[in-house]
Motif scaffolding. Structure first.
Motif, PDB file in Angstrom:
ATOM      1  N   ALA A 207       0.817  -1.207   0.000  1.00  0.00           N
ATOM      2  CA  ALA A 207       0.000   0.000   0.000  1.00  0.00           C
ATOM      3  C   ALA A 207       0.853   1.260   0.000  1.00  0.00           C
ATOM      4  CB  ALA A 207      -0.918  -0.011   1.224  1.00  0.00           C
ATOM      5  N   LEU A 208       1.900   1.265   0.806  1.00  0.00           N
ATOM      6  CA  LEU A 208       2.743   2.457   0.921  1.00  0.00           C
ATOM      7  C   LEU A 208       3.462   2.772  -0.389  1.00  0.00           C
ATOM      8  CD1 LEU A 208       4.199   1.914   4.493  1.00  0.00           C
ATOM      9  CD2 LEU A 208       2.462   3.548   3.772  1.00  0.00           C
ATOM     10  N   LYS A 209       3.824   1.729  -1.135  1.00  0.00           N
ATOM     11  CA  LYS A 209       4.484   1.941  -2.422  1.00  0.00           C
ATOM     12  C   LYS A 209       3.541   2.602  -3.435  1.00  0.00           C
ATOM     13  CE  LYS A 209       7.738  -1.924  -1.981  1.00  0.00           C
ATOM     14  NZ  LYS A 209       8.112  -3.269  -2.480  1.00  0.00           N
ATOM     15  N   ALA A 210       2.240   2.409  -3.224  1.00  0.00           N
ATOM     16  CA  ALA A 210       1.255   2.929  -4.173  1.00  0.00           C
ATOM     17  C   ALA A 210       0.782   4.342  -3.836  1.00  0.00           C
ATOM     18  CB  ALA A 210       0.056   1.988  -4.232  1.00  0.00           C
ATOM     19  N   ILE A 211       1.242   4.899  -2.706  1.00  0.00           N
ATOM     20  CA  ILE A 211       0.780   6.225  -2.300  1.00  0.00           C
ATOM     21  C   ILE A 211       1.340   7.291  -3.247  1.00  0.00           C
ATOM     22  CG2 ILE A 211       1.002   8.005  -0.527  1.00  0.00           C
ATOM     23  CD1 ILE A 211       0.763   5.892   1.549  1.00  0.00           C
ATOM     24  N   ASP A 212       0.492   8.113  -3.760  1.00  0.00           N
ATOM     25  CA  ASP A 212       0.877   9.238  -4.613  1.00  0.00           C
ATOM     26  C   ASP A 212      -0.205  10.300  -4.482  1.00  0.00           C
ATOM     27  OD1 ASP A 212      -1.289   8.503  -6.235  1.00  0.00           O
ATOM     28  OD2 ASP A 212      -0.047   7.214  -7.478  1.00  0.00           O
ATOM     29  N   PRO A 213      -0.144  11.391  -5.241  1.00  0.00           N
ATOM     30  CA  PRO A 213      -1.159  12.443  -5.087  1.00  0.00           C
ATOM     31  C   PRO A 213      -2.591  11.983  -5.323  1.00  0.00           C
ATOM     32  CG  PRO A 213       0.736  13.299  -6.270  1.00  0.00           C
ATOM     33  CD  PRO A 213       0.956  11.825  -6.119  1.00  0.00           C
ATOM     34  N   SER A 214      -2.786  10.809  -5.898  1.00  0.00           N
ATOM     35  CA  SER A 214      -4.145  10.328  -6.154  1.00  0.00           C
ATOM     36  C   SER A 214      -4.755   9.619  -4.950  1.00  0.00           C
ATOM     37  CB  SER A 214      -4.152   9.369  -7.351  1.00  0.00           C
ATOM     38  OG  SER A 214      -3.460   8.184  -7.021  1.00  0.00           O
ATOM     39  N   THR A 215      -3.997   9.521  -3.850  1.00  0.00           N
ATOM     40  CA  THR A 215      -4.463   8.783  -2.675  1.00  0.00           C
ATOM     41  C   THR A 215      -4.559   9.700  -1.458  1.00  0.00           C
ATOM     42  OG1 THR A 215      -3.417   6.768  -3.496  1.00  0.00           O
ATOM     43  CG2 THR A 215      -4.026   6.806  -1.185  1.00  0.00           C
ATOM     44  N   ALA A 216      -5.699   9.691  -0.812  1.00  0.00           N
ATOM     45  CA  ALA A 216      -5.886  10.471   0.419  1.00  0.00           C
ATOM     46  C   ALA A 216      -5.505   9.608   1.613  1.00  0.00           C
ATOM     47  CB  ALA A 216      -7.335  10.919   0.531  1.00  0.00           C
ATOM     48  N   VAL A 217      -4.694  10.167   2.500  1.00  0.00           N
ATOM     49  CA  VAL A 217      -4.240   9.436   3.690  1.00  0.00           C
ATOM     50  C   VAL A 217      -4.771  10.147   4.928  1.00  0.00           C
ATOM     51  CG1 VAL A 217      -2.255   8.533   4.937  1.00  0.00           C
ATOM     52  CG2 VAL A 217      -2.149   8.770   2.453  1.00  0.00           C
ATOM     53  N   SER A 218      -5.423   9.386   5.816  1.00  0.00           N
ATOM     54  CA  SER A 218      -5.994   9.972   7.024  1.00  0.00           C
ATOM     55  C   SER A 218      -5.901   8.962   8.170  1.00  0.00           C
ATOM     56  CB  SER A 218      -7.459  10.368   6.791  1.00  0.00           C
ATOM     57  OG  SER A 218      -8.234   9.227   6.430  1.00  0.00           O
ATOM     58  N   THR A 219      -6.387   9.353   9.339  1.00  0.00           N
ATOM     59  CA  THR A 219      -6.415   8.453  10.494  1.00  0.00           C
ATOM     60  C   THR A 219      -7.860   8.181  10.882  1.00  0.00           C
ATOM     61  OG1 THR A 219      -6.292  10.290  12.058  1.00  0.00           O
ATOM     62  CG2 THR A 219      -4.202   9.310  11.334  1.00  0.00           C
ATOM     63  N   ALA A 220      -8.061   7.086  11.624  1.00  0.00           N
ATOM     64  CA  ALA A 220      -9.425   6.718  12.043  1.00  0.00           C
ATOM     65  C   ALA A 220      -9.424   6.254  13.492  1.00  0.00           C
ATOM     66  CB  ALA A 220      -9.973   5.623  11.137  1.00  0.00           C
ATOM     67  N   GLY A 221      -8.762   7.034  14.351  1.00  0.00           N
ATOM     68  CA  GLY A 221      -8.765   6.700  15.770  1.00  0.00           C
ATOM     69  C   GLY A 221      -7.887   5.508  16.087  1.00  0.00           C
ATOM     70  N   SER A 222      -8.353   4.669  17.030  1.00  0.00           N
ATOM     71  CA  SER A 222      -7.547   3.558  17.509  1.00  0.00           C
ATOM     72  C   SER A 222      -8.324   2.252  17.412  1.00  0.00           C
ATOM     73  CB  SER A 222      -7.098   3.797  18.952  1.00  0.00           C
ATOM     74  OG  SER A 222      -8.249   3.929  19.788  1.00  0.00           O
ATOM     75  N   ALA A 223      -7.615   1.153  17.626  1.00  0.00           N
ATOM     76  CA  ALA A 223      -8.226  -0.179  17.577  1.00  0.00           C
ATOM     77  C   ALA A 223      -7.437  -1.100  18.483  1.00  0.00           C
ATOM     78  CB  ALA A 223      -8.239  -0.708  16.147  1.00  0.00           C
ATOM     79  N   ARG A 224      -7.975  -2.278  18.723  1.00  0.00           N
ATOM     80  CA  ARG A 224      -7.248  -3.293  19.468  1.00  0.00           C
ATOM     81  C   ARG A 224      -7.209  -4.552  18.624  1.00  0.00           C
ATOM     82  NH1 ARG A 224      -5.536  -3.134  24.465  1.00  0.00           N
ATOM     83  NH2 ARG A 224      -6.898  -1.399  25.003  1.00  0.00           N
ATOM     84  N   VAL A 225      -6.003  -5.021  18.330  1.00  0.00           N
ATOM     85  CA  VAL A 225      -5.813  -6.196  17.481  1.00  0.00           C
ATOM     86  C   VAL A 225      -4.971  -7.217  18.236  1.00  0.00           C
ATOM     87  CG1 VAL A 225      -4.967  -7.063  15.271  1.00  0.00           C
ATOM     88  CG2 VAL A 225      -5.909  -4.749  15.414  1.00  0.00           C
ATOM     89  N   ALA A 226      -5.506  -8.414  18.414  1.00  0.00           N
ATOM     90  CA  ALA A 226      -4.800  -9.489  19.119  1.00  0.00           C
ATOM     91  C   ALA A 226      -4.295  -9.039  20.491  1.00  0.00           C
ATOM     92  CB  ALA A 226      -3.642 -10.002  18.273  1.00  0.00           C
ATOM     93  N   GLY A 227      -5.093  -8.217  21.162  1.00  0.00           N
ATOM     94  CA  GLY A 227      -4.746  -7.779  22.505  1.00  0.00           C
ATOM     95  C   GLY A 227      -3.782  -6.614  22.567  1.00  0.00           C
ATOM     96  N   ARG A 228      -3.418  -6.043  21.408  1.00  0.00           N
ATOM     97  CA  ARG A 228      -2.462  -4.932  21.387  1.00  0.00           C
ATOM     98  C   ARG A 228      -3.158  -3.666  20.896  1.00  0.00           C
ATOM     99  NH1 ARG A 228       2.750  -6.451  22.140  1.00  0.00           N
ATOM    100  NH2 ARG A 228       3.503  -4.498  21.251  1.00  0.00           N
ATOM    101  N   SER A 229      -2.806  -2.523  21.491  1.00  0.00           N
ATOM    102  CA  SER A 229      -3.392  -1.255  21.071  1.00  0.00           C
ATOM    103  C   SER A 229      -2.755  -0.808  19.758  1.00  0.00           C
ATOM    104  CB  SER A 229      -3.182  -0.188  22.147  1.00  0.00           C
ATOM    105  OG  SER A 229      -1.792  -0.005  22.404  1.00  0.00           O
ATOM    106  N   ALA A 230      -3.561  -0.189  18.895  1.00  0.00           N
ATOM    107  CA  ALA A 230      -3.068   0.175  17.568  1.00  0.00           C
ATOM    108  C   ALA A 230      -3.748   1.443  17.067  1.00  0.00           C
ATOM    109  CB  ALA A 230      -3.324  -0.973  16.584  1.00  0.00           C
ATOM    110  N   TYR A 231      -3.019   2.197  16.249  1.00  0.00           N
ATOM    111  CA  TYR A 231      -3.579   3.315  15.506  1.00  0.00           C
ATOM    112  C   TYR A 231      -4.124   2.786  14.177  1.00  0.00           C
ATOM    113  CZ  TYR A 231      -0.994   6.465  18.644  1.00  0.00           C
ATOM    114  OH  TYR A 231      -0.510   7.133  19.735  1.00  0.00           O
ATOM    115  N   GLU A 232      -5.122   3.472  13.621  1.00  0.00           N
ATOM    116  CA  GLU A 232      -5.644   3.077  12.317  1.00  0.00           C
ATOM    117  C   GLU A 232      -5.325   4.143  11.274  1.00  0.00           C
ATOM    118  OE1 GLU A 232      -8.733  -0.177  11.835  1.00  0.00           O
ATOM    119  OE2 GLU A 232      -9.822   1.552  12.601  1.00  0.00           O
TER     120      GLU A 232
END
Length: 240
Positions: free
Chosen positions: A170-195
């Motif tokens: 996904a990161l290799k495909a980022i260019d001006p045609s892609t909007a990047v934002s955040t969506a709060g937090s999550a918990r995955v497999a018992g670990r805290s994570a940013y989205e």
């Protein structure tokens, strides 16, 4: 799942005790994360991108659940849940165990109903073991090839088999045609994570967004979810 602190070394023969991320329907996943979302210090999308690019993990082990609903017809040999064929990753739900200690030393085991298929990378050697057929195939890859092309020689096609692989693509495909934002937090497999959310700007794109859950401490991807445009149903998901 303390895969980074409790199991820093690669476990080649005996799977370490790890938590399994149980992936159900899209609504069930959203309900669980809505209740369990952790409170984390604010980080911008740019900061999360830097975290991903600079993350360094010496080794990890864990259980990965992968689910694909790409609308592909059921084809002979594609397999389904419980299948040991690597091509079966293109449809249905699958469980994999992952041991990693660098791009040139790793093992991925696709678990089936009556056995497993293992892909083992050891420096320039790639072994594929099929326990059901009792066959092993060996391939030698030139120096540096694995580091440049993660997953090369595994025969798994272009679909990523780990959250790290999915995030890298996904990161290799980022260019001006892609909007990047955040969506709060999550918990995955018992670990805290940013989205982190990547959304194509082109209204003609069939992809609505790609959501990547990033470990809040180790900054590595724990989950990647692909949504079609105009739908809340997950088309592809891979998560610890």
């Amino acid at each position: 799942m303390a895969i980074f602190t409790r199991y820093p070394a690669l476990r080649w023969l005996v799977p370490a005790g790890v938590a399994v991320a149980v992936i159900g329907g899209g609504a069930a996943v959203q309900a669980v994360t809505a209740v369990a979302d952790p409170v984390l210090p604010a980080r911008s999308a740019a900061q999360l991108l830097v975290d991903l690019q600079t993350a360094q993990v010496d080794g990890l082990s864990g259980t990965v659940v992968q689910r694909a609903d790409l609308g592909l017809p059921s084809l002979p040999g594609m397999g389904g849940q419980g299948s040991l064929s690597l091509t079966s990753l293109m449809a249905g739900s699958h469980t994999l165990r992952v041991w990693y200690s660098g791009p040139d030393k790793a093992r991925v085991a696709l678990l089936g109903t009556l056995g497993e298929t293992d892909v083992i990378v050891d420096k320039g050697n790639v072994w594929v073991w099929d326990s059901q057929r009792r066959t092993a195939t060996h391939q030698v890859i030139g120096d540096g090839a694995l580091a440049k092309h993660p997953g090369a020689g595994t025969g798994a096609g272009t679909l990523p088999s780990t959250p790290q692989e999915a995030a890298d693509l996904a990161l290799k495909a980022i260019d001006p045609s892609t909007a990047v934002s955040t969506a709060g937090s999550a918990r995955v497999a018992g670990r805290s994570a940013y989205e982190l959310v990547l959304s194509p700007r082109d209204s003609g794109s069939l992809i609505g967004q790609l959501r990547i859950a990033i470990d809040s401490r180790e900054h590595v991807p724990l989950r990647a979810q692909l949504y079609p445009r105009g739908s809340d149903d997950i088309a592809f998901e891979v998560a610890f």
